[in-house]
Design an enzyme around this catalytic site. Structure first.
Site, mmCIF file in Angstrom:
data_model
loop_
_atom_site.group_PDB
_atom_site.id
_atom_site.type_symbol
_atom_site.label_atom_id
_atom_site.label_comp_id
_atom_site.label_asym_id
_atom_site.label_seq_id
_atom_site.Cartn_x
_atom_site.Cartn_y
_atom_site.Cartn_z
ATOM 1 C CD GLU A 242 -3.024 1.072 13.136
ATOM 2 O OE1 GLU A 242 -3.810 1.865 13.053
ATOM 3 O OE2 GLU A 242 -2.584 0.238 12.165
ATOM 4 C CB SER B 272 3.683 -5.057 4.868
ATOM 5 O OG SER B 272 3.093 -6.287 5.736
ATOM 6 C CG HIS C 120 4.192 -6.448 11.060
ATOM 7 N ND1 HIS C 120 3.072 -6.133 11.926
ATOM 8 C CD2 HIS C 120 5.532 -6.029 12.138
ATOM 9 C CE1 HIS C 120 3.479 -5.637 13.087
ATOM 10 N NE2 HIS C 120 4.746 -5.426 13.363
ATOM 11 C CG HIS D 164 -0.808 -4.258 15.751
ATOM 12 N ND1 HIS D 164 -0.422 -3.154 15.197
ATOM 13 C CD2 HIS D 164 -0.717 -5.543 14.791
ATOM 14 C CE1 HIS D 164 -0.192 -3.372 13.952
ATOM 15 N NE2 HIS D 164 -0.147 -4.695 13.676
ATOM 16 C CB CYS E 218 0.800 4.601 7.750
ATOM 17 S SG CYS E 218 -0.523 4.963 6.358
ATOM 18 C CG ASN F 296 -2.227 -6.031 5.867
ATOM 19 O OD1 ASN F 296 -2.292 -6.565 5.052
ATOM 20 N ND2 ASN F 296 -1.278 -5.437 6.580
ATOM 21 C CB SER G 158 1.358 -9.101 8.380
ATOM 22 O OG SER G 158 0.379 -8.104 7.542
ATOM 23 C CB CYS H 176 -0.849 0.151 1.378
ATOM 24 S SG CYS H 176 -0.085 0.168 2.746
#
Length: 316
Positions: free
Chosen positions: A131, A273, A46, A129, A101, A230, A228, A17
């Site tokens: 984030e 990623s 990740h 996590h 990001c 996502n 990861s 992305c």
């Protein structure tokens, strides 16, 4: 020996992305500008393949700022960091580059705005996590309450049930998050949501592509790392969409070919990623074993690019 026929449906969009692309470029440009070693707090993204490639170029990955020498640049990962980290870097007079990001930064700003308006925040995200840690670390302790599931809503004890707002981790499953939001709104009717969906465009698009793949195939492979978020959500979305075998693989060597015996159609995607080189590697592994037809399944087109920080664009 005749190879069995197989159609490989290739999800689009898939893979990198704009936020991941930007973060990797930041490390590469920092290495060009300052020379190695450049330190990176946490994995920049990740993906082991990406991290190992940057390590070979001279990036040194550490867990905490105190592992970095003060005379070398340090980069903060795409997942974001608590406010205390750049503050400590400033105190130590370090050169630092924030590769967070921009869509994660948007959630940070949202949290700050709600806090200024006197609201306590509920964050929907995964415990531990990076984030989630980074987002919760934007505000004083106790100002952000973390939940993962709709079931946890019942156990929330906010200061004032009428002064709440919610935010979400950007890489969650859209469908799962909708259930948590519904539970929050049922229990706290006055809770305020984000002006615009927190789950990022790339997560949404990649999940949409997997949903389109699922009815066409007997198996879905998602290229991505076990840590990861996502990528793991893509596996879950594939299973929830009715695909009997939805599996995460880091690269071609991880594929369980026995599990794919008898399949005539397989879906392939990659987390945000995971680089294209790993997709090509998996496609080649299928071509080696099957009389392969590759069919793209395009559900969205992405053209977003994020600007790089001035500090890496300016000459040394």
């Amino acid at each position: 020996m005749t190879k069995p026929p197989l159609t490989l449906y290739l999800a689009a969009p898939r893979g990198f992305c704009a936020g991941v692309d930007r973060a990797i470029k930041i490390v590469e440009m920092a290495l060009e500008k300052w020379g190695p070693p450049v330190y990176v707090r946490h994995e920049i993204v990740h993906n082991k393949f990406v991290v190992d490639g940057l390590r070979e170029k001279g990036a040194v990955f550490v867990e905490e700022l105190d592992e970095c020498p003060v005379d070398r640049p340090v980069i903060f990962s795409a997942h974001g960091v608590p406010k205390s980290v750049p503050e400590e870097a400033k105190r130590r007079e370090m050169i630092y580059v924030d590769a967070t990001c921009p869509l994660v930064s948007k959630v940070h700003l949202e949290a700050a705005r709600h806090h200024e308006n006197g609201k306590q925040i509920v964050m929907i995200g995964h415990r531990g996590h990076p984030e989630t840690i980074g987002t919760m670390g934007q505000l004083p302790e106790g100002e952000v309450l973390l939940i993962e599931t709709a079931e946890e809503v019942a156990g929330l004890t906010p200061r004032d049930p009428d002064q709440l707002a919610y935010i979400t981790q950007t890489t969650l499953s859209i469908d799962d998050t909708a259930g948590v939001v519904k539970a929050l709104e049922a229990r706290f009717p006055n809770i305020e949501g984000p002006h615009k969906e927190d789950i990022c465009y790339a997560t949404t698009n990649r999940q949409g592509a997997v949903k389109a793949l699922a009815p066409k195939v007997q198996a879905i492979l998602v290229i991505g790392a076990p840590n990861s978020s996502n990528s793991r959500r893509l596996v879950e979305v594939g299973a929830a969409a009715g695909c009997q075998y939805s599996q995460l693989v880091q690269r071609a060597t991880d594929i369980d070919w026995r599990a794919l015996e008898g399949c005539s159609a397989v879906g392939l995607t990659a987390g945000a990623s995971a680089p294209d080189v790993l997709v090509d590697e998996v496609v080649q592994a299928f071509a080696d074993r099957f009389d392969l037809t590759v069919e793209p399944v395009v559900t969205a087109t992405e053209s977003i690019e994020f600007r790089l920080p001035r500090i890496v664009r300016e000459p040394a």
